[in-house]
Design a protein around this motif. Structure first.
Motif, short mmCIF file in Angstrom:
data_model
loop_
_atom_site.label_atom_id
_atom_site.label_comp_id
_atom_site.label_asym_id
_atom_site.label_seq_id
_atom_site.Cartn_x
_atom_site.Cartn_y
_atom_site.Cartn_z
N ASN A 209 11.27 -104.79 -16.27
CA ASN A 209 10.18 -105.05 -17.22
C ASN A 209 9.04 -104.04 -17.11
OD1 ASN A 209 9.18 -105.90 -14.77
ND2 ASN A 209 9.03 -108.06 -15.32
N GLY A 210 9.29 -102.88 -16.58
CA GLY A 210 8.26 -101.83 -16.50
C GLY A 210 8.71 -100.75 -15.53
N MET A 211 7.89 -99.68 -15.24
CA MET A 211 6.60 -99.50 -15.88
C MET A 211 6.51 -98.12 -16.52
SD MET A 211 3.90 -101.46 -13.38
CE MET A 211 2.57 -101.21 -14.57
N LYS A 212 6.80 -97.01 -15.78
CA LYS A 212 6.50 -95.68 -16.31
C LYS A 212 7.33 -94.62 -15.60
CE LYS A 212 4.03 -92.98 -18.95
NZ LYS A 212 5.15 -92.01 -18.92
N THR A 213 7.69 -93.57 -16.36
CA THR A 213 8.37 -92.40 -15.80
C THR A 213 7.47 -91.18 -15.91
OG1 THR A 213 9.41 -91.80 -17.89
CG2 THR A 213 10.62 -93.32 -16.46
N GLY A 214 7.86 -90.10 -15.23
CA GLY A 214 7.09 -88.86 -15.32
C GLY A 214 7.91 -87.67 -14.85
N TYR A 215 7.59 -86.52 -15.42
CA TYR A 215 8.32 -85.30 -15.01
C TYR A 215 7.51 -84.05 -15.33
CZ TYR A 215 11.36 -81.26 -15.61
OH TYR A 215 11.87 -79.99 -15.56
N VAL A 216 7.36 -83.20 -14.34
CA VAL A 216 7.03 -81.79 -14.48
C VAL A 216 7.84 -81.07 -13.41
CG1 VAL A 216 4.69 -82.05 -15.44
CG2 VAL A 216 5.01 -81.99 -12.96
N CYS A 217 7.99 -79.77 -13.55
CA CYS A 217 8.81 -79.02 -12.59
C CYS A 217 8.32 -79.21 -11.16
CB CYS A 217 8.81 -77.54 -12.95
SG CYS A 217 9.67 -77.15 -14.49
N ALA A 218 7.00 -79.26 -10.97
CA ALA A 218 6.45 -79.33 -9.63
C ALA A 218 6.68 -80.67 -8.95
CB ALA A 218 4.95 -79.01 -9.66
N SER A 219 6.99 -81.70 -9.74
CA SER A 219 7.14 -83.04 -9.18
C SER A 219 8.58 -83.52 -9.14
CB SER A 219 6.32 -84.05 -9.99
OG SER A 219 6.92 -84.29 -11.24
N GLY A 220 9.44 -82.93 -9.96
CA GLY A 220 10.74 -83.53 -10.17
C GLY A 220 10.59 -84.75 -11.07
N LEU A 221 11.60 -85.58 -11.10
CA LEU A 221 11.60 -86.74 -12.00
C LEU A 221 11.19 -87.99 -11.23
CD1 LEU A 221 14.13 -84.71 -13.07
CD2 LEU A 221 13.94 -86.37 -14.91
N VAL A 238 10.21 -94.06 -7.04
CA VAL A 238 11.11 -92.96 -6.69
C VAL A 238 10.46 -91.68 -7.20
CG1 VAL A 238 13.39 -91.93 -6.99
CG2 VAL A 238 13.16 -94.42 -6.82
N LEU A 239 10.24 -90.72 -6.33
CA LEU A 239 9.61 -89.45 -6.70
C LEU A 239 10.55 -88.30 -6.38
CD1 LEU A 239 6.00 -90.02 -5.26
CD2 LEU A 239 6.89 -90.62 -7.53
N GLY A 240 10.51 -87.26 -7.21
CA GLY A 240 11.24 -86.03 -6.92
C GLY A 240 12.70 -86.04 -7.25
N GLY A 241 13.14 -86.90 -8.15
CA GLY A 241 14.54 -86.89 -8.54
C GLY A 241 14.94 -85.58 -9.19
N SER A 242 16.22 -85.22 -9.05
CA SER A 242 16.70 -83.98 -9.65
C SER A 242 17.14 -84.17 -11.10
CB SER A 242 17.87 -83.43 -8.82
OG SER A 242 18.97 -84.33 -8.86
N SER A 243 17.23 -85.42 -11.53
CA SER A 243 17.65 -85.73 -12.89
C SER A 243 17.20 -87.14 -13.23
CB SER A 243 19.17 -85.63 -13.03
OG SER A 243 19.80 -86.63 -12.22
N GLY A 244 17.22 -87.46 -14.53
CA GLY A 244 16.92 -88.82 -14.93
C GLY A 244 17.95 -89.80 -14.39
N ARG A 245 19.21 -89.36 -14.35
CA ARG A 245 20.26 -90.20 -13.78
C ARG A 245 19.94 -90.58 -12.35
NH1 ARG A 245 23.45 -89.69 -9.74
NH2 ARG A 245 22.64 -87.59 -9.44
N ASP A 283 5.78 -79.08 -3.60
CA ASP A 283 5.96 -78.37 -4.86
C ASP A 283 7.46 -78.19 -5.09
OD1 ASP A 283 6.10 -76.63 -7.03
OD2 ASP A 283 4.26 -75.58 -6.46
N MET A 284 7.99 -78.86 -6.10
CA MET A 284 9.43 -78.87 -6.36
C MET A 284 9.87 -77.82 -7.38
SD MET A 284 10.71 -81.44 -4.54
CE MET A 284 12.21 -81.99 -5.37
N ARG A 285 8.98 -76.93 -7.78
CA ARG A 285 9.31 -76.05 -8.90
C ARG A 285 10.54 -75.19 -8.67
NH1 ARG A 285 3.39 -73.69 -10.32
NH2 ARG A 285 3.22 -73.97 -8.07
N SER A 286 10.70 -74.62 -7.49
CA SER A 286 11.86 -73.76 -7.26
C SER A 286 13.16 -74.56 -7.26
CB SER A 286 11.70 -73.02 -5.92
OG SER A 286 11.71 -73.93 -4.83
N LEU A 287 13.08 -75.83 -6.85
CA LEU A 287 14.28 -76.65 -6.76
C LEU A 287 14.63 -77.33 -8.08
CD1 LEU A 287 13.63 -78.38 -3.33
CD2 LEU A 287 15.10 -76.42 -3.79
#
Length: 389
Positions: A209-221, A238-245, A283-287
């Motif tokens: 029932n919630g709440m929010k997602t987020g993504y930029v290169c530096a954070s991952g998913l 969950v922070l820093g996922g490599s994909s939405g899956r 900083d997750m940008r390179s990964l």
């Protein structure tokens, strides 16, 4: 064999000194008791990306409660808001929606232009609104959190932790339960557009029932998710996922382990968890977006293959779509004086008194400039002849 190959890739990455596949923050807590059921790097500084919008929404909720704005207050898309990078609402410059509709679009679509428009409407300008965000973070005790913008587009100084995000989510639910349906909505219809949430649990995990997602290169998913099931009320970060899956499946995995009793209270509460104050954010940008991205994604898939093709998934439930319809109010320009209302009509001439069977004499004042004598008939103008070429 495919799974073995994935494991070998993960082992090669670890030996090569790249970030291990499991080194991203994870947190599971009981919303009813605040007990921590699982925590891994929960106090590690991290870039929030669009999870920033949880605080944007909270500040708007506070301002509504204070009477400074209402759910019907028009929110206008300024040029500054329109020029922000996606995700966006698709609304043109100067178009307006109600604050209620703006909040739905903010939370469901994660629209950056709407986040800025809310900030400008509620705070007067972005800087004032961001000051309110940081004031709320201070009052909540979010010691690992600092904001520089209301939308979450990358800024090195915009930082939070899994622990702080969990506490913020609980404050939203505790202080403003009337707005929780916004966070469980999976799609907003705006004109012909269908603005869908990236929170896969809302569509395929019973009780979500919630709440929010987020993504930029530096954070991952990233994701902050809530579930109510079998009398339990749980929250996962969950922070820093490599994909939405991966992000969605990891959250579902935490929930199932908590619901089954595999994960139990560890003696800590969300309020006693510590933050790594002063540490630099990961900083997750390179990964995620750089030269190591393909290799990193393979490592993550090897370590956590749930939801991949030919692999089992935790997201198999059929959940009815929860939709909301927003309305584009059209373009509204400020600083333009509205026309003054027409003054009421005041007759300038008194009506003549007419006796029975007496034809009144024409009143010369009704045709200024034309002398009229009593009893003289005034012919109407002759019609204009038709033009013949």
């Amino acid at each position: 064999m495919a799974f073995v190959r994935r494991l070998l890739v993960a082992l090669m990455l670890v030996l090569a000194g790249l970030v291990p596949a499991w080194a991203t923050p994870l947190l599971l807590a009981d919303r009813a008791t605040l007990d921590v059921l699982y925590a891994e790097d929960a106090g590690l500084p991290w870039h929030p990306a669009s999870l920033t919008k949880l605080m944007t929404a909270y500040v708007a909720f506070e301002e509504i409660a204070a009477g400074n704005v209402t759910l019907d207050t028009p929110v206008t898309i300024s040029r500054k808001a329109f020029n922000l990078a996606p995700s966006k609402s698709g609304l043109p410059v100067d178009s307006a929606i109600t604050l209620k509709d703006a909040l739905y679009i903010l939370i469901v679509k994660s629209a950056n232009d709407v986040a800025m428009a809310i900030a400008e409407t509620v705070g007067g300008n972005e800087a004032n609104f961001v000051a309110k965000m940081n004031d709320v973070a201070r009052r909540m005790g979010l010691t690992g959190t600092h904001y520089t913008n209301p939308h979450g587009l990358h800024d090195p100084a915009q930082v939070t932790t899994a622990r702080d995000l969990a506490i913020l989510a609980l404050y939203i639910e505790q202080s403003f339960p009337q707005y929780m349906p916004m966070f469980s909505t999976s799609v907003v219809n705006l004109g012909k557009a269908k603005l869908e949430s990236n929170n896969g649990l809302l569509k395929s995990f019973a009780g979500a029932n919630g709440m929010k997602t987020g993504y930029v290169c530096a954070s991952g998913l990233n994701i902050v998710a809530t579930v109510d099931r079998n009398g339990r009320r749980l929250l996962a970060v969950v922070l820093g996922g490599s994909s939405g899956r991966e992000r969605n499946e990891r959250a579902a995995d935490l929930f199932l382990k908590g619901l089954s009793g595999q994960l139990r209270p560890n003696g800590q509460t969300l309020l006693t968890l510590g933050n790594a104050v002063g540490a630099a954010p990961t900083d997750m940008r390179s990964l995620i977006c750089g030269k190591d991205a393909a290799t990193y994604v393979k490592a993550q898939e090897a370590a956590f293959p749930m939801g991949l093709k030919d692999q089992p998934s935790f997201l198999t439930d059929q959940v009815a779509e929860r939709a909301y319809t927003a309305v584009d109010l059209g373009r509204i320009r400020t600083g333009i004086a509205l026309p003054r209302p027409r003054p009421p009509h005041v007759p300038q001439f008194s009506m003549p008194t007419v006796a029975d069977n007496v034809t009144p004499a024409p009143d010369a004042t009704l045709r200024p400039g034309i002398p009229v004598s009593a009893g003289v008939m005034i012919p109407y103008p002759m019609p204009r002849p038709s033009f013949r070429p």
